[in-house]
Design a protein around this motif. Sequence first.
Motif, PDB file in Angstrom:
ATOM      1  N   MET A   5     -25.300   2.220   2.004  1.00 32.67           N
ATOM      2  CA  MET A   5     -24.253   2.798   1.157  1.00 32.67           C
ATOM      3  C   MET A   5     -23.287   3.632   2.002  1.00 32.67           C
ATOM      4  O   MET A   5     -23.717   4.397   2.856  1.00 32.67           O
ATOM      5  CB  MET A   5     -24.898   3.706   0.091  1.00 32.67           C
ATOM      6  N   PRO A   6     -22.019   3.486   1.709  1.00 34.47           N
ATOM      7  CA  PRO A   6     -21.038   4.331   2.414  1.00 34.47           C
ATOM      8  C   PRO A   6     -21.226   5.786   2.008  1.00 34.47           C
ATOM      9  O   PRO A   6     -21.916   6.104   1.055  1.00 34.47           O
ATOM     10  CB  PRO A   6     -19.684   3.803   1.919  1.00 34.47           C
ATOM     11  N   ARG A  40     -19.757   9.582   0.728  1.00 36.52           N
ATOM     12  CA  ARG A  40     -18.710  10.165  -0.126  1.00 36.52           C
ATOM     13  C   ARG A  40     -17.526  10.567   0.751  1.00 36.52           C
ATOM     14  O   ARG A  40     -17.673  10.774   1.953  1.00 36.52           O
ATOM     15  CB  ARG A  40     -19.259  11.405  -0.847  1.00 36.52           C
ATOM     16  N   LYS A  41     -16.358  10.681   0.182  1.00 31.90           N
ATOM     17  CA  LYS A  41     -15.210  11.151   0.934  1.00 31.90           C
ATOM     18  C   LYS A  41     -14.315  12.003   0.039  1.00 31.90           C
ATOM     19  O   LYS A  41     -14.292  11.842  -1.180  1.00 31.90           O
ATOM     20  CB  LYS A  41     -14.443   9.997   1.556  1.00 31.90           C
ATOM     21  N   ASP A  42     -13.574  12.901   0.669  1.00 29.93           N
ATOM     22  CA  ASP A  42     -12.756  13.830  -0.114  1.00 29.93           C
ATOM     23  C   ASP A  42     -11.508  13.172  -0.690  1.00 29.93           C
ATOM     24  O   ASP A  42     -11.075  13.494  -1.778  1.00 29.93           O
ATOM     25  CB  ASP A  42     -12.300  14.998   0.769  1.00 29.93           C
ATOM     26  N   LYS A  43     -10.956  12.285   0.084  1.00 29.62           N
ATOM     27  CA  LYS A  43      -9.641  11.762  -0.272  1.00 29.62           C
ATOM     28  C   LYS A  43      -9.650  10.250  -0.264  1.00 29.62           C
ATOM     29  O   LYS A  43     -10.169   9.635   0.661  1.00 29.62           O
ATOM     30  CB  LYS A  43      -8.629  12.177   0.802  1.00 29.62           C
ATOM     31  N   LEU A  44      -9.015   9.686  -1.265  1.00 33.19           N
ATOM     32  CA  LEU A  44      -8.779   8.248  -1.259  1.00 33.19           C
ATOM     33  C   LEU A  44      -7.479   7.996  -0.503  1.00 33.19           C
ATOM     34  O   LEU A  44      -6.455   8.612  -0.805  1.00 33.19           O
ATOM     35  CB  LEU A  44      -8.643   7.722  -2.679  1.00 33.19           C
ATOM     36  N   THR A  45      -7.565   7.102   0.466  1.00 34.12           N
ATOM     37  CA  THR A  45      -6.360   6.790   1.249  1.00 34.12           C
ATOM     38  C   THR A  45      -6.233   5.286   1.423  1.00 34.12           C
ATOM     39  O   THR A  45      -7.194   4.538   1.231  1.00 34.12           O
ATOM     40  CB  THR A  45      -6.434   7.408   2.665  1.00 34.12           C
ATOM     41  N   SER A  46      -5.041   4.846   1.766  1.00 33.77           N
ATOM     42  CA  SER A  46      -4.799   3.446   2.095  1.00 33.77           C
ATOM     43  C   SER A  46      -3.567   3.361   2.968  1.00 33.77           C
ATOM     44  O   SER A  46      -2.551   3.984   2.679  1.00 33.77           O
ATOM     45  CB  SER A  46      -4.580   2.617   0.823  1.00 33.77           C
ATOM     46  N   ASP A  47      -3.673   2.598   4.024  1.00 32.93           N
ATOM     47  CA  ASP A  47      -2.521   2.443   4.914  1.00 32.93           C
ATOM     48  C   ASP A  47      -1.771   1.144   4.674  1.00 32.93           C
ATOM     49  O   ASP A  47      -0.927   0.754   5.473  1.00 32.93           O
ATOM     50  CB  ASP A  47      -2.986   2.509   6.379  1.00 32.93           C
ATOM     51  N   ILE A  48      -2.068   0.460   3.582  1.00 31.94           N
ATOM     52  CA  ILE A  48      -1.415  -0.829   3.363  1.00 31.94           C
ATOM     53  C   ILE A  48       0.049  -0.642   2.982  1.00 31.94           C
ATOM     54  O   ILE A  48       0.914  -1.370   3.456  1.00 31.94           O
ATOM     55  CB  ILE A  48      -2.179  -1.638   2.295  1.00 31.94           C
ATOM     56  N   TRP A  58       3.102   1.790   0.280  1.00 31.03           N
ATOM     57  CA  TRP A  58       3.350   2.710  -0.811  1.00 31.03           C
ATOM     58  C   TRP A  58       4.718   2.430  -1.410  1.00 31.03           C
ATOM     59  O   TRP A  58       5.561   1.770  -0.804  1.00 31.03           O
ATOM     60  CB  TRP A  58       3.246   4.167  -0.364  1.00 31.03           C
ATOM     61  N   GLN A  65     -15.375 -11.897  11.466  1.00 26.70           N
ATOM     62  CA  GLN A  65     -15.628 -11.637  10.040  1.00 26.70           C
ATOM     63  C   GLN A  65     -14.376 -11.829   9.176  1.00 26.70           C
ATOM     64  O   GLN A  65     -14.467 -11.935   7.966  1.00 26.70           O
ATOM     65  CB  GLN A  65     -16.131 -10.204   9.839  1.00 26.70           C
ATOM     66  N   ILE A  66     -13.216 -11.826   9.799  1.00 24.06           N
ATOM     67  CA  ILE A  66     -11.961 -11.955   9.048  1.00 24.06           C
ATOM     68  C   ILE A  66     -11.630 -13.412   8.769  1.00 24.06           C
ATOM     69  O   ILE A  66     -10.885 -13.743   7.851  1.00 24.06           O
ATOM     70  CB  ILE A  66     -10.806 -11.307   9.856  1.00 24.06           C
ATOM     71  N   LEU A  80     -10.073  -6.231   3.832  1.00 27.10           N
ATOM     72  CA  LEU A  80     -10.193  -5.846   5.255  1.00 27.10           C
ATOM     73  C   LEU A  80     -10.097  -4.328   5.401  1.00 27.10           C
ATOM     74  O   LEU A  80     -10.838  -3.725   6.182  1.00 27.10           O
ATOM     75  CB  LEU A  80      -9.109  -6.528   6.087  1.00 27.10           C
ATOM     76  N   GLU A  81      -9.228  -3.690   4.644  1.00 27.50           N
ATOM     77  CA  GLU A  81      -9.155  -2.230   4.727  1.00 27.50           C
ATOM     78  C   GLU A  81     -10.422  -1.587   4.143  1.00 27.50           C
ATOM     79  O   GLU A  81     -10.907  -0.582   4.661  1.00 27.50           O
ATOM     80  CB  GLU A  81      -7.917  -1.692   4.003  1.00 27.50           C
ATOM     81  N   ILE A 130     -12.997   2.837  -0.046  1.00 32.09           N
ATOM     82  CA  ILE A 130     -12.776   3.790  -1.130  1.00 32.09           C
ATOM     83  C   ILE A 130     -13.616   3.456  -2.365  1.00 32.09           C
ATOM     84  O   ILE A 130     -13.735   4.264  -3.274  1.00 32.09           O
ATOM     85  CB  ILE A 130     -11.287   3.862  -1.551  1.00 32.09           C
ATOM     86  N   GLU A 162     -16.605   5.846  -3.327  1.00 29.87           N
ATOM     87  CA  GLU A 162     -16.115   7.124  -3.846  1.00 29.87           C
ATOM     88  C   GLU A 162     -15.581   6.985  -5.276  1.00 29.87           C
ATOM     89  O   GLU A 162     -15.862   7.818  -6.148  1.00 29.87           O
ATOM     90  CB  GLU A 162     -15.022   7.675  -2.918  1.00 29.87           C
ATOM     91  N   ARG A 189     -17.360   9.066  -8.372  1.00 31.14           N
ATOM     92  CA  ARG A 189     -16.585   9.997  -9.181  1.00 31.14           C
ATOM     93  C   ARG A 189     -16.622   9.599 -10.664  1.00 31.14           C
ATOM     94  O   ARG A 189     -16.739  10.444 -11.547  1.00 31.14           O
ATOM     95  CB  ARG A 189     -15.121   9.981  -8.748  1.00 31.14           C
ATOM     96  N   GLU A 209      -3.348   9.258  -6.492  1.00 32.89           N
ATOM     97  CA  GLU A 209      -3.990   9.966  -5.385  1.00 32.89           C
ATOM     98  C   GLU A 209      -3.664   9.309  -4.054  1.00 32.89           C
ATOM     99  O   GLU A 209      -3.418   9.998  -3.049  1.00 32.89           O
ATOM    100  CB  GLU A 209      -5.515  10.010  -5.583  1.00 32.89           C
ATOM    101  N   ILE A 210      -3.655   7.993  -4.033  1.00 31.75           N
ATOM    102  CA  ILE A 210      -3.368   7.313  -2.770  1.00 31.75           C
ATOM    103  C   ILE A 210      -1.926   7.538  -2.355  1.00 31.75           C
ATOM    104  O   ILE A 210      -1.633   7.727  -1.167  1.00 31.75           O
ATOM    105  CB  ILE A 210      -3.755   5.825  -2.872  1.00 31.75           C
ATOM    106  N   ASN A 219      -1.920  10.963  -0.860  1.00 34.74           N
ATOM    107  CA  ASN A 219      -2.618  11.102   0.427  1.00 34.74           C
ATOM    108  C   ASN A 219      -2.060  10.217   1.526  1.00 34.74           C
ATOM    109  O   ASN A 219      -2.253  10.505   2.705  1.00 34.74           O
ATOM    110  CB  ASN A 219      -4.104  10.764   0.255  1.00 34.74           C
ATOM    111  N   SER A 220      -1.455   9.114   1.166  1.00 29.26           N
ATOM    112  CA  SER A 220      -1.016   8.153   2.182  1.00 29.26           C
ATOM    113  C   SER A 220       0.453   7.797   2.065  1.00 29.26           C
ATOM    114  O   SER A 220       0.942   6.983   2.830  1.00 29.26           O
ATOM    115  CB  SER A 220      -1.838   6.852   2.068  1.00 29.26           C
TER     116      SER A 220
END
Lengths: 264, 264, 264, 264
Positions: free
Chosen positions: A1-2, A4-12, A14, A217-218, B236-237, B243, B246, B250, D254-255, D258-259
Amino acid sequence: MPKRKDKLTSDIGWSTPDQITVRGLDLPSEILGEMNLGDLAFLLTAHRKPSPEESKVFNAIVITLVEHGITPSAMVARLTYMGAPESLQAAVAAGLNGLGTVFVGSMEGAARLLYEALPAERLGTGADLEAIAKEVVADHAARGQILPGLGHPLHKPVDPRTPRLFEIAAQNGLSGEYVALMQCLQREAEAARGKALPINATGAIGAICCEFGFPWQIVRGFGVMARSIGLVGHILEERSDPIAFELWQRTEEEILRNSGPQSR
Amino acid sequence: MPKRKDKLTSDIGWSTPDQITVRGLDLPSEILGEMNLGDLAFLLTAHRKPSPEESKVFNAIVITLVEHGITPSAMVARLTYMGAPESLQAAVAAGLNGLGTVFVGSMEGAARLLYEALPAERLGTGADLEAIAKEVVADHAARGQILPGLGHPLHKPVDPRTPRLFEIAAQNGLSGEYVALMQCLQREAEAARGKALPINATGAIGAICCEFGFPWQIVRGFGVMARSIGLVGHILEERSDPIAFELWQRTEEEILRNSGPQSR
Amino acid sequence: MPKRKDKLTSDIGWSTPDQITVRGLDLPSEILGEMNLGDLAFLLTAHRKPSPEESKVFNAIVITLVEHGITPSAMVARLTYMGAPESLQAAVAAGLNGLGTVFVGSMEGAARLLYEALPAERLGTGADLEAIAKEVVADHAARGQILPGLGHPLHKPVDPRTPRLFEIAAQNGLSGEYVALMQCLQREAEAARGKALPINATGAIGAICCEFGFPWQIVRGFGVMARSIGLVGHILEERSDPIAFELWQRTEEEILRNSGPQSR
Amino acid sequence: MPKRKDKLTSDIGWSTPDQITVRGLDLPSEILGEMNLGDLAFLLTAHRKPSPEESKVFNAIVITLVEHGITPSAMVARLTYMGAPESLQAAVAAGLNGLGTVFVGSMEGAARLLYEALPAERLGTGADLEAIAKEVVADHAARGQILPGLGHPLHKPVDPRTPRLFEIAAQNGLSGEYVALMQCLQREAEAARGKALPINATGAIGAICCEFGFPWQIVRGFGVMARSIGLVGHILEERSDPIAFELWQRTEEEILRNSGPQSR
């Protein structure tokens, strides 16, 4: 299991009221009209724009995976569409569900095998590809395993996609030690087994994915995105010239004949 | 139910030991290295190669549909991948399953509305687009229905994709009466409703699909093939920067807090 | 689009370190060993425990939906399993995807038709079922629509499930005006059309669901949960006695024969 | 790849105009009204009717798997339903797709471990279960692997389902050496690790499946059929009291925070 984390983020990417960004590029001005669909797939998996040469090669390998005729996946999409024509998306989804180890395994397997036999750190250090290939072939033979990416039930003695994919890769600077190692593996395997073992399309694509440096894996993801395009094509044909109903009726009738009350 | 048929047929393509054909083109020599991924999607849906101009426009509209940030589809793909990381294809498939009437309805709806308001036979006959638009807007208002393809919760007063898509269409000879009618609809609707109603990306794509002459029923397929590429990107991300766990934790904690024994 | 909300809630159940509750019942002491699987399905859809009589009838209707032989769904599950044997769940999921309007439409349609013809408020008020049935049949004939729940391609002149389901319903106090109305509809339709139109299993189940008072929109859910059990059965048989590969090979060979190069 | 075969067959059942048979039983007279839904699931997986005792135990283990609160699967089904409310079946299917190694692995793993530690041929031969357990625990510790079926993040020091499931099994003659071995494993593991490691529900179910003699590969199927019932329950609640839209909006906001551009 991964964890917990404080923040949800994504770099894909916005969006704001007047901007839409994908992997750091402005969608309207830097992507639309500037890139083709394969380039965008590259951007989303490699996290950078392809060079013109990379674009040529990447588009070719993904295109190769789009359409393979009446595969089980295509049959599944068509049979599903017959029952739920209001849900085209569910028919494509059903078809994708079968792209597991049996059908995409050899592409993943070829890439993985090449990386294990020749880790990226050894590239450019004069590795003896013939020796590596001999060892890999012997090792698989000893364990009774077949080599992924070699052999094809129909396309013999040559899979017509392979020389073309390797040509496109070579013309665009993406034919290096992994492609060469795949070719050594073929020669060694054919010598050891005494029969034609063409590098099939999945072997060629696996090797070229290694040239790009994509993690093995990709690789399955390329098959999945490509096949979804092919499945839409099958569903459109099923709309105008259906085969699913006939497939079903024949199967039901034959099973009743062979396993029903009068078969006892 | 469809009828029985004597023969199963398919015009998508075929393979022999040394040949592979897709929609009449030789895959190795006429497709690989010659077409990009969007072109192949066009070939499989329009049954012919796109012209260079068509290629530009078609790639742009499909690309627009690939990636829309953390949509419900993307959340679904990521949550599914967390439980079955060995089945990347099943995570993409799960994400596609939600591309139903709520999310792709407006694109289909825009294309359908345009075809119904201006049937293809009336193209080039000097139809009065303003009058048609007035009637459509009044008709929808009378029935209390919103116009598909207009308005966006975030992108106000302009959806930044729309002017760019229309520009690419115009530069490539694919901006005709359907695009013009869409723009008339916007003006009439804004006048009638007294507020900004930007043509959103689905409205722009719906109109351009009409310029191509694609049946409105096919339009959902473009969304499905495009989104499958975007979902691979999300998975992939999720592999490298997850995420889903999490999100799950929650949600479970909040629901226990709000609906569990201590909430009574 | 739904509205935003402050709190996420769910009344299905909750867990604490030493307690697990489902719809207000303590799972270990009030459900396990006390209820059967059909009863739990009833609890989750009706939000209360079934009476012993309701349990009998509800189990019978859900069981009727489990297994219908080699349906398109079963073929899909088997073909998917062939490609991804490591993902049994994805094969079941693929099979479920096709349970759309074509296959579950008639069950939903029968329930909906009955509720529209005889709204729940009119129950027990001495409604003239013959007159209602006459009107419904005439109305459908005028619109050229078939009546859902009547007629079967194989089971003629009687669907053997229907009298048994109606018998179980009657023995357990669940055969009232909706079952009676369904039977009136059959008689009127047969008289009007001049041919046998047996109430099929979906018609019988639709009517009994109305006796329970289930909203017609829920009825598809009973088909989905039931069929998932049947599909697991098909996948287990596919493991030991596969047919998917043969189905695929025959289809591919026939299409090559009929549509390949030598067919021109 | 499987072999070609001359005949398509299936032993699951068949229909003629007046008969419907499932696994050799006449559906109307021998199944409807005579069996409950869990019994039918047993019939389709064990290929025989359960005894009354087997029925009690089998219904209890499948029921235990139906509903586990807001799991990722339930979130997936709800998010999918929000986008495609016309396709309830696709929402269930999407939810099932995530029942892979992470969530059903421990149940499969527990059954597999027990069969490997105590092959069926050794049952009744006085095997030393304590010694076997010691060895298994030591072996897993040496390889750094956790024991499937032991430990639970919430249910400590006892998973309340386990004693009840074991009690029902014992009362019905289905508590033998596999259940005893599972309990030995718990004791040995707790001694070795110095902390509470309750047998969780998947461990209890894995052990009881071994008592039935079900192959470990089938166990996932029980989870899949059970969960499909639970997912229908979640979709029904989503219809009346939705949470998916709120989940989506919060995540997207949220994303972006944060991002998005203002996070740089």
